[in-house]
Design an enzyme around this catalytic site. Structure first.
Site: not given
Lengths: 277, 277, 277, 277
Positions: D220-221
Site C-alpha cells: 500500500l502506497d
C-alpha cells in the site's frame, strides 16, 4: 577529480556517436553525459564527465578533425576557480559566499573582496580575505573603474562576482570579463530592471518577488540568466520588508548559480544559458 | 451561510473596538476577523465573518455614526455571484471554471459564455451553459464591443471573467464593470506585458514563468493584481512548450483568484489588492 | 520598539471587543492585530502590536477581570532573546545564525555555542562567540547531558537552538526548556523521522525533500512544527547530493522559524503552532 | 510522430557509443538523447528520440548483439495509450483527465470510466465516455475485484489510472497490471500513508501538504513514485479546507505524471523511477 569535455558546435547528424567514439577508443569511461540541441539556430551542446588518463592535445586534435568548423572544444579538470567578489554595503550575499568558501563548498578560491564602502571590511577580515576599499566619491566613473580594474588585475581572477555591488558598470569595464562577470539582481527579471526593484514591486502590488543571477553584458540587467528564484509576498509587507524577505532568495540563487558555473555546468548561448544539471 | 461585514475607511484609533462593539451589542458572534492598516495612505480595512440574525439597515446606521466620513461599509451574505465568462480559442481556463461550476466549487453561477470564436461552443454546451458566438472579424472594435456589451447586459452579471479572452478591451468597455472585470494574463506581471508573453519569455531566456490574475482597468495589464503563481522552466523548452506548461498555472491561479473575490476576501486599494485569507 | 499583547484563552463571544476596549481606554494605538479561533477545542488566540505608554500591571489586572478563567495574558517588548546554539559537525545552520546575529538580523543575542565536537569551534571564534566543546565519547547519556545542562545554566538562555545537533536528547533534558528548545530536522516531517532522512529519501525515491523546524518535546521529531520548506530532487541525485541540496533549505527554514519565535509571532497550541505573520 | 528507442541494461563502457553507432549507420537522426547510470546497482538507462525510417526487427537484432545480456530494448512510436480510469466519488481528478482527453492533451484514449459509485456517471457521459457502475456493497473484495477485472478486460487497456479510486486493491488485482496501474495519493508520501491523509496532516500540524502519483505495487502506497507536488498551508485551515486546497495539487500531479508515462519518459527501476524530461 572529475574531468569534463565541453563541446559547443553547429548541429549535424552523428555528433554523439563521433564524440563518444573518441572517448571509447582512448579507454575513457563516461560517467555522465548531457547533450542539448537548440533547434532554432541548430546549435549542439554536450557536456561529458569521464574518468581515465588522457593526453588532451591528442584528443583535441582527433575531435577537431571529426567536428564541424567553428566548434568550441574544451577540457576542464573542474579545478577551484580563482574569483574576486565585489560588494557595496549589504552583507548577505558576501557572507553566504565567504561562509561557503571557508568550508570548501564553492569550488572556488576567493582571492579578494572589493567594495566602494568600508562597512564590509570587518566581515572579509573575519574570513581572512584581503579587502580593498575603493571609494567612488569625488571620482569620475572612469577613474573609479580604472582603480577597480587595477585591483582586479593583480589577482587575475577567472570570474568576478557582483555580490550586491550597487554601481552600474560601464561597457568598457564589462568588456574586460566577457561571460566571466556574474551579478545578482534583486528582482525576477525582466520585471523591475534597474534601481530599487523592491520599491517598484511594492508600488505595483505584485504577489511574488524574486531574484536573478546572470552574466553581465553591456546592457543593464539584460545578460544571460543563470538562475532565478521567487517567494510569495502579500499586501502587508512594506518595500523594506520585501527587501528583507528577498535577501534569502538572493543569496541562495547567487550561490547556486556560481556553483553551476564553477562546476562547468553552464554554457552561454547568445543571450541565454544552457545548463546541464 | 456565512455573513460578512466589509469595511474600508480612513484609519483612526479605536476602529476595531468600535466596530466589534456594534456586533457585540447586537449579539452577533464573530467567527473570523481580519484587519489591515495600510500606513502609507492611512487606510483601514476590515473583514469580519459573523453569525446571528440582524437588521442590516440598523447596523449600517450605527456603524456610519461611529466611523469616519468616507467609510465604505458593506454587508454580504456570501451568495453565489452571477458571472459571465469570456474566452477566445484556448479551452483550459474555461474548462477549469465550468468543471468547478458544475460541482458547486466556484461560489458563482455561470450565466453564459461569450467568445469571438466558435471553437469552445461544444465545451460550453457539454456543461449546459448558453454560448454566445460574437465574431470580431470585419467589425470595428466599437461595433464588436457594443455587441458584447449587449450580450452581457441581458445577464446583469456581477462579474465578467476573461478566461483567456485574447482581445484588448477599450477603456469604454472596462468602465462598464469597474473592479468587476477579472483577467488572467499568461505571464508573471509586470514582466512580459502585452502579446505573446511566452515568446518573450523564450527570447529572454528566463528560468521561471508565471501567470497573473488581476482586475482590469483602463491600462493594459496594469490593474490590481489578485494572485500570481510560477513554475520553473529550462533551456530545453520551446515557447510552445512553455505555453503548454503555463496552462496549468494559468487556470489554477484564475480559479483561486475568483474564489477569493467571490468569497469577499479581496478589497481593491487604488491599484493594489488587500486580501484576507 | 514594538510592544505586543499576547493572549490565549478559551473562546467566548465579545473577546476582541473587550480586549481592544481596554487598549482604547488607555489610549494605546493598535498597529497590527491578529486573532485566531481554533474551533475544535474552542481556543482563542490574539496578538496585538500597539504603541503608547502603559502600566503593565494595571492593564493585566483589567484584562484578567474581563477574560475567562485560564487565560494566558502576556506583554512583550520584543526585546532580543538570549539564546544558546548547539551543533555537532555540520556548519551550515550555525554559520547562518552567526552571520545573521553578527548583522543584527536575528532579534537575539547568541550567548554561546555548545558542541559535542571541536570542528565548529573555529567558526564560533571568528564571530567572537564563546564555544563549549563537550564531547560525549565514553560518557553515559546522563553524564553528557548533565554537562551540557550545566554549561547552559550559566547563560540562562530564553531559548536553546539545536542547529544540527545530532544527538537525541532525553525527556529529562527537554523538560528543562519546555517550548524553548527548537530543532531543525532534515526532512519534511512526518516523513523520515529519526536518523539519516536523506538516505531514507533516496531509498524511497521521493521527488521532493524538505526540512522542518519544530519545538522539541519528549517524543522524537514529534514536537509542534513551526515551519517547513521543500525543494524538488530527481533520480540523478545520490543521498549525499540530496543532503547538500537540503542544507540551503534547512538553514533558511531554521533562521526564519527563529525570527518568528523571537518576534513573538508563534503560539504553541498543544502539539501544533498558531503563527501570526 | 516521434519515435523512441528505450534501453535499460547493466552498465558497461561504451554503451552510448555503441547504441548511437547503430542509429548513425541506419541514417537515423537523434533529436534528443538522455542517459542515466544508476551507480548503486550499475544500471544504464537511455531514451533516444530520433527521426527516420527503420526496420525495428533489424535494429533490435543489431542492438541485442552489441548490448549485454539482460538488456531491455524497446521501440515506441509514442502512440496514444489506451487507458481506463477508475474513480469513486470525488470528481476533480477525473474531470481533469476527461477535459484534457477531450482536447487531445493526454496522449491517451480514455476507453471507459469504472466507479464503485454512480455519482460521477453524469460527468463521464458529458464527455461521451462509457461509464461502468460496479458497486462494492454486499460483495467480498474478491467478488468485486473480479467484476472490475472483467470490465477492464474487455477494453484491454495499456494503463489503468486510479483517479481517486478510494478502495485498496488486492495484490492479485495489482498483479494483472504490473507497472501499468497508476494511482494518485493525496499526501506527500511517505508521510501519511493510508486513509485520511488530510485528517492526519491536520492532527500533526504540518505547514505543507502534497500529493504523490505513483505506480501501484503489492504494498500500500509503496510503489515507485512518478511525481510529487506540494502547497503551503497554515493553522487556520481545517482538514476539510486542506482537502479542498489539495485537490488542485492532486489533479495537476496526476495529469503531469500520466503525460510523462504516456510519452515514454518514465523507466521503473526497482521501487523507484528514472524520468527523462
Amino acid at each position: 577529480m572529475a574531468q569534463f569535455l565541453l563541446i559547443h558546435c553547429p548541429d549535424e547528424p552523428g555528433l554523439v556517436y563521433k564524440i563518444t567514439g573518441v572517448l571509447f577508443r582512448h579507454n575513457l569511461n563516461i560517467l555522465r553525459n548531457g547533450e542539448f540541441v537548440e533547434r532554432e539556430n541548430s546549435q549542439f551542446f554536450m557536456r561529458t564527465e569521464f574518468a581515465g588518463d588522457f593526453e588532451p592535445a591528442v584528443l583535441l586534435a582527433e575531435l577537431q578533425a571529426l567536428l564541424p568548423a567553428g566548434s568550441s572544444i574544451r577540457f576542464s579538470s573542474n579545478h577551484p576557480k580563482d574569483i574576486v567578489l565585489m560588494a557595496t554595503k549589504e552583507h548577505h550575499c558576501l557572507s553566504e559566499l565567504l561562509v561557503r568558501h571557508a568550508f570548501g563548498e564553492l569550488n572556488a578560491r576567493v582571492l579578494a573582496v572589493i567594495s566602494n564602502y568600508e562597512v564590509l571590511g570587518d566581515l572579509a577580515r573575519r574570513f581572512d580575505i584581503p579587502f580593498h576599499f575603493i571609494p567612488h566619491q569625488d571620482k569620475t566613473r572612469e577613474a573609479h573603474e580604472a582603480e577597480v580594474l587595477a585591483a582586479l588585475a593583480q589577482y587575475r581572477p577567472e570570474f568576478v562576482v557582483l555580490a550586491k555591488y550597487m554601481r552600474i558598470l560601464s561597457s568598457e569595464f564589462v568588456a574586460h570579463y566577457p561571460n566571466r562577470l556574474i551579478n545578482i539582481h534583486h528582482s525576477f527579471l525582466p520585471a523591475f530592471v534597474g534601481a530599487s526593484p523592491y520599491a517598484q514591486a511594492y508600488e505595483r502590488g505584485v504577489k511574488i518577488i524574486g531574484a536573478t543571477a546572470h552574466f553581465v553584458n553591456e546592457q543593464l540587467d539584460q545578460g544571460p540568466i543563470i538562475s532565478q528564484s521567487v517567494i510569495p509576498i502579500d499586501h502587508t509587507q512594506s518595500a523594506r520588508e520585501m527587501a528583507q524577505a528577498g535577501r534569502d532568495v538572493e543569496k541562495i540563487v547567487l550561490a547556486r548559480s556560481l556553483k553551476l558555473v564553477f562546476d562547468e555546468q553552464v554554457f552561454v548561448n547568445r543571450n541565454k544559458t544552457v545548463i546541464f544539471d
